[in-house]
Design a protein around this motif. Sequence first.
Motif, PDB file in Angstrom:
ATOM      1  N   LEU A  20      16.232  31.709 -24.100  1.00 22.14           N
ATOM      2  CA  LEU A  20      15.695  30.381 -23.799  1.00 22.14           C
ATOM      3  C   LEU A  20      16.411  29.698 -22.643  1.00 22.14           C
ATOM      4  O   LEU A  20      16.091  28.551 -22.308  1.00 22.14           O
ATOM      5  N   LYS A  21      17.396  30.402 -22.051  1.00 21.96           N
ATOM      6  CA  LYS A  21      18.130  29.885 -20.891  1.00 21.96           C
ATOM      7  C   LYS A  21      18.803  28.550 -21.211  1.00 21.96           C
ATOM      8  O   LYS A  21      18.720  27.579 -20.444  1.00 21.96           O
ATOM      9  N   LEU A  22      19.490  28.495 -22.353  1.00 22.11           N
ATOM     10  CA  LEU A  22      20.122  27.259 -22.800  1.00 22.11           C
ATOM     11  C   LEU A  22      21.591  27.229 -22.382  1.00 22.11           C
ATOM     12  O   LEU A  22      22.325  28.201 -22.603  1.00 22.11           O
ATOM     13  N   PRO A  23      22.071  26.128 -21.817  1.00 15.67           N
ATOM     14  CA  PRO A  23      23.506  25.991 -21.529  1.00 15.67           C
ATOM     15  C   PRO A  23      24.308  26.062 -22.822  1.00 15.67           C
ATOM     16  O   PRO A  23      23.865  25.574 -23.874  1.00 15.67           O
ATOM     17  N   ALA A  24      25.483  26.629 -22.754  1.00 16.37           N
ATOM     18  CA  ALA A  24      26.289  26.864 -23.951  1.00 16.37           C
ATOM     19  C   ALA A  24      26.525  25.591 -24.751  1.00 16.37           C
ATOM     20  O   ALA A  24      26.447  25.585 -25.980  1.00 16.37           O
ATOM     21  N   GLY A  25      26.808  24.497 -24.088  1.00 14.55           N
ATOM     22  CA  GLY A  25      27.118  23.262 -24.787  1.00 14.55           C
ATOM     23  C   GLY A  25      25.927  22.598 -25.450  1.00 14.55           C
ATOM     24  O   GLY A  25      26.098  21.671 -26.254  1.00 14.55           O
ATOM     25  N   GLN A  26      24.720  23.056 -25.128  1.00 14.44           N
ATOM     26  CA  GLN A  26      23.510  22.431 -25.674  1.00 14.44           C
ATOM     27  C   GLN A  26      22.750  23.350 -26.625  1.00 14.44           C
ATOM     28  O   GLN A  26      21.800  22.931 -27.268  1.00 14.44           O
ATOM     29  N   ALA A  27      23.169  24.595 -26.723  1.00 11.36           N
ATOM     30  CA  ALA A  27      22.388  25.597 -27.443  1.00 11.36           C
ATOM     31  C   ALA A  27      22.262  25.292 -28.933  1.00 11.36           C
ATOM     32  O   ALA A  27      21.170  25.375 -29.504  1.00 11.36           O
ATOM     33  N   GLU A  28      23.346  24.929 -29.588  1.00 10.90           N
ATOM     34  CA  GLU A  28      23.314  24.744 -31.039  1.00 10.90           C
ATOM     35  C   GLU A  28      22.313  23.659 -31.438  1.00 10.90           C
ATOM     36  O   GLU A  28      21.475  23.852 -32.333  1.00 10.90           O
ATOM     37  N   GLU A  29      22.382  22.516 -30.775  1.00  7.87           N
ATOM     38  CA  GLU A  29      21.472  21.414 -31.107  1.00  7.87           C
ATOM     39  C   GLU A  29      20.029  21.778 -30.777  1.00  7.87           C
ATOM     40  O   GLU A  29      19.105  21.508 -31.557  1.00  7.87           O
ATOM     41  N   ALA A  30      19.819  22.405 -29.606  1.00 15.58           N
ATOM     42  CA  ALA A  30      18.466  22.766 -29.188  1.00 15.58           C
ATOM     43  C   ALA A  30      17.828  23.761 -30.150  1.00 15.58           C
ATOM     44  O   ALA A  30      16.659  23.625 -30.521  1.00 15.58           O
TER      45      ALA A  30
END
Length: 248
Positions: A54-64
């Motif tokens: 999903l091309k998610l930045p590491a710091g945002q992945a958990e919440e997303a």
Amino acid sequence: MHILLPPSEKKAADGDGPPVDLASLSFPGLNPLRERLLGALSDVSRRAGAPSILKLPAGQAEEALARNRALRESATLPVARLYTGVLYDNLDLSDLDAASAAEQVVVFSGLWGALRLTDRVPAYRLAMAVSLPAAGRLGALWRPAMREALRLDDGGLIVDMRSGPYASVWKAPRPAVAVRVFRERVVGGETQRTVVSHMAKATRGRIAHDLLKAGAAPRTPDELLKAVADLGHTAELDGTNLDVILND
């Protein structure tokens, strides 16, 4: 006039409505693909490799990923409140007539295809450039669905403020004008123009706000240029593009 906008990666999460009801959303012809993508996104968001897919930045992945897994049960909020970030901060919908803006603004989305400001959906994370393992590349999936389901051919001018991936899924019928933003500066006695990115979002948001606030109703590119200039912006037409110029 119709104003086409991209979504924002930043989204509010203060939903207060019932779970999403696809039958209530605008452009119902998109619902079969919406249903398919809801399932595919929920499934991939449970995989170990989901952040990379999903091309998610590491710091945002958990919440997303948590949001994506709970899409069918999560509380919803209207699109007018959902998207935040630079463009939407400058669009400042709270300062506009809600009914008029809802009639004129269409927001494009990797998950929902296209939405009106009054549509209620949950917070999610899915960019148009993503390819879902169980579905495929989103751009390729949305193009045929959009051609069939999206109709904005009432003769009004279409002002296209979408970014590249979102503009690629639906070609606006004529008359249509794409808004580009350039910075102009004098270097060594020569005037140079460069494309801007971050400030382009803010500028598009401000222009959309100003046009809607003024009740502008341009029907041709020339009328749009005049309306934008009258609102204090520096711009010029280049074919089917409205080039907005920022000066240092």
